[in-house]
Write a protein that holds these residues in place. Structure first.
Motif, PDB file in Angstrom:
ATOM      1  N   GLU A  44       2.040  -1.978  -2.779  1.00 59.46           N
ATOM      2  CA  GLU A  44       0.595  -2.085  -2.582  1.00 59.46           C
ATOM      3  C   GLU A  44       0.026  -2.796  -3.809  1.00 59.46           C
ATOM      4  O   GLU A  44       0.363  -2.439  -4.938  1.00 59.46           O
ATOM      5  CB  GLU A  44       0.024  -0.671  -2.454  1.00 59.46           C
ATOM      6  N   ASP A  71      -3.414  -4.175  -5.801  1.00 61.81           N
ATOM      7  CA  ASP A  71      -4.866  -4.202  -5.966  1.00 61.81           C
ATOM      8  C   ASP A  71      -5.173  -5.353  -6.915  1.00 61.81           C
ATOM      9  O   ASP A  71      -4.855  -5.306  -8.092  1.00 61.81           O
ATOM     10  CB  ASP A  71      -5.373  -2.885  -6.541  1.00 61.81           C
ATOM     11  N   GLY A  94      -5.819  -3.206  -2.427  1.00 57.92           N
ATOM     12  CA  GLY A  94      -5.229  -1.971  -2.914  1.00 57.92           C
ATOM     13  C   GLY A  94      -5.143  -0.869  -1.880  1.00 57.92           C
ATOM     14  O   GLY A  94      -4.827   0.260  -2.209  1.00 57.92           O
ATOM     15  N   ASN A  95      -5.415  -1.177  -0.626  1.00 53.19           N
ATOM     16  CA  ASN A  95      -5.347  -0.147   0.410  1.00 53.19           C
ATOM     17  C   ASN A  95      -4.438  -0.561   1.564  1.00 53.19           C
ATOM     18  O   ASN A  95      -4.446   0.063   2.605  1.00 53.19           O
ATOM     19  CB  ASN A  95      -6.742   0.182   0.938  1.00 53.19           C
ATOM     20  N   ARG A 111      -5.027  -5.848 -10.773  1.00 51.92           N
ATOM     21  CA  ARG A 111      -5.442  -4.580 -11.372  1.00 51.92           C
ATOM     22  C   ARG A 111      -4.328  -3.543 -11.331  1.00 51.92           C
ATOM     23  O   ARG A 111      -4.164  -2.764 -12.259  1.00 51.92           O
ATOM     24  CB  ARG A 111      -6.665  -4.042 -10.660  1.00 51.92           C
ATOM     25  N   ARG A 112      -3.570  -3.520 -10.225  1.00 52.63           N
ATOM     26  CA  ARG A 112      -2.547  -2.483 -10.083  1.00 52.63           C
ATOM     27  C   ARG A 112      -1.499  -2.910  -9.064  1.00 52.63           C
ATOM     28  O   ARG A 112      -1.816  -3.529  -8.057  1.00 52.63           O
ATOM     29  CB  ARG A 112      -3.202  -1.176  -9.637  1.00 52.63           C
ATOM     30  N   THR A 172       1.488  -0.843  -6.973  1.00 55.99           N
ATOM     31  CA  THR A 172       2.045   0.473  -6.670  1.00 55.99           C
ATOM     32  C   THR A 172       3.244   0.266  -5.758  1.00 55.99           C
ATOM     33  O   THR A 172       3.134  -0.425  -4.746  1.00 55.99           O
ATOM     34  CB  THR A 172       1.002   1.366  -5.960  1.00 55.99           C
TER      35      THR A 172
END
Length: 150
Positions: A19, A21, A72-73, A106-107, A109
């Motif tokens: 995932e 973001d 991110g979702n 940003r991220r 995962t």
């Protein structure tokens, strides 16, 4: 702008999905020189990879991303046959959406499970106590460490 990120794991894992973001920062006044990733190459167990190698070696999987994939979702499913028993995941951002000078993320995962039988983390208290024999004392010098060794 290209980006190269190496994600080492303590134990081997079977990766299922990823995932990302990469939304642009809302508090920044000027985001005209920033963009989100568009093409990402994923490499399994490539320790110490550099940019030249990332461009020359065939990736285990290539992600062609749309802006909606980067909020991110949304989990992006990985090919389970390619990402079994992973010790290190290398993420190579080959290009961004607008060919801007700055690529923003940003991220990241990752989702998966430990490879059965290879986790150094104890599963139960009994495994900690009986891995190298029963623990007869609970003193600072005799307590089990995180790997379960006494």
């Amino acid at each position: 702008m290209q980006m190269l990120i190496s994600i080492p794991f303590k134990d081997a894992v079977n990766l299922k999905s990823i995932e990302i973001d990469a939304t642009l920062p809302q508090d920044s006044k000027d985001t005209s020189d920033m963009s989100t990733p568009s093409i990402i190459h994923l490499f399994k167990n490539r320790f110490h990879m550099d940019f030249d190698e990332a461009e020359d070696v065939s990736p285990d999987m290539t992600l062609e991303l749309k802006p909606t994939d980067l909020k991110g979702n949304k989990r992006i499913k990985l090919k389970s046959t390619h990402f079994a028993s992973v010790n290190c995941l290398t993420v190579f951002v080959a290009s961004n959406q607008d060919e801007a000078d700055v690529t923003t993320m940003r991220r990241i995962t990752v989702f998966g499970t430990p490879v059965a039988g290879f986790s150094s983390m104890p599963k139960t208290l009994e495994e900690v106590q009986y891995r190298d024999g029963p623990c007869h004392q609970n003193t600072p010098n005799h307590r089990a460490d995180r790997s379960g060794r006494l």
